[in-house]
Design an enzyme around this catalytic site. Structure first.
Site: not given
Length: 246
Positions: A141, A155, A157
């Protein structure tokens, strides 16, 4: 070659559903995995030909092994794995402070986003190696590529971890005819992203001047799983309208 067997996780809606439609249009045989059994059945029914739909939590090791084993037995092959399943806990559309992340929430995000991708990759590799061909596309992402006002540390990480995991995997399986790559989407127009709000402010800073469409991501997947991408492995494909340019 079409008619390859493609597994898509998180396939019931949003990006995963769009990817399933693109692969279906290319002639591949689809296996859809998702925890939302009702939405999964509906998604499978919209494809042009019968697809296998399996209600599955990708963080459950036994369930993953059983599902992948079933696919291998039923189809005799697994050619493509799209690891799209992921969660990002909502905190009013803003990044939650590290000290406010509960341990159970941290563990669940790690289990689904990072461990889930590891489990599915581990399960399909023997089948792909036996066939001498494979395409794995894991989902990172933009939140794993840069600081985000929307993504929590858990998230981010996991999405940064996906990149490291994919690079090591790519190096290990390249000589088996298998490629492994990441797609790192920016802000894509899905029900989840709409819940964050703030589109006008974001769009004013975005070179493309629009949110990404599910089709933009599906196009990246189409390339990475194709024969044309046989020499592309261990890479991160950033699809974000120019918001992040590494």
């Amino acid at each position: 070659m079409t008619d390859r067997v493609a597994i898509v996780t998180g396939a019931a809606q949003g990006i995963g559903r769009g990817i399933a439609h693109r692969l279906d249009a290319l002639g591949h045989r689809l296996v859809l995995l998702d925890r939302d059994a009702g939405a999964l059945t509906e998604a499978a029914a919209t494809l042009s030909r019968p697809a296998t739909a399996i209600d599955l939590d990708v963080a459950d090791p036994d369930a993953v092994s059983e599902a992948i084993g079933r696919v291998a037995r039923d189809h005799g092959r697994i050619d493509i794995l799209i690891n799209n399943a992921g969660i990002s806990p909502a905190h009013g559309g803003r990044s939650v402070a590290v000290e406010d992340i509960a341990l159970d929430e941290w563990d669940r995000v790690m289990a689904v986003n990072l461990t889930g991708s590891f489990l599915t990759c581990r399960a399909v590799l023997p089948v792909m190696k036996a066939g001498g061909w494979g395409r794995i596309v894991n989902f990172s992402s933009m939140g794993g590529r840069m600081r985000s006002l929307l993504s929590g540390a858990h998230y981010a990480a996991t999405k940064a971890g996906i990149i490291g995991f994919t690079r090591v995997l790519a190096g290990q399986v390249a000589r088996d005819g298998i490629t492994a790559n990441c797609i790192a989407p920016g802000r894509i127009d899905t029900p989840q992203s709409r819940s964050f709000g703030g589109d006008e402010t974001f769009l004013a800073q975005l070179p493309a001047g629009r949110l990404g469409a599910v089709e933009d991501i599906a196009g990246g997947v189409e390339y990475l799983v194709s024969d044309a991408a046989a020499y592309v492995t261990g890479t991160v494909l950033d699809i974000n309208g120019g918001h992040y340019m590494p």
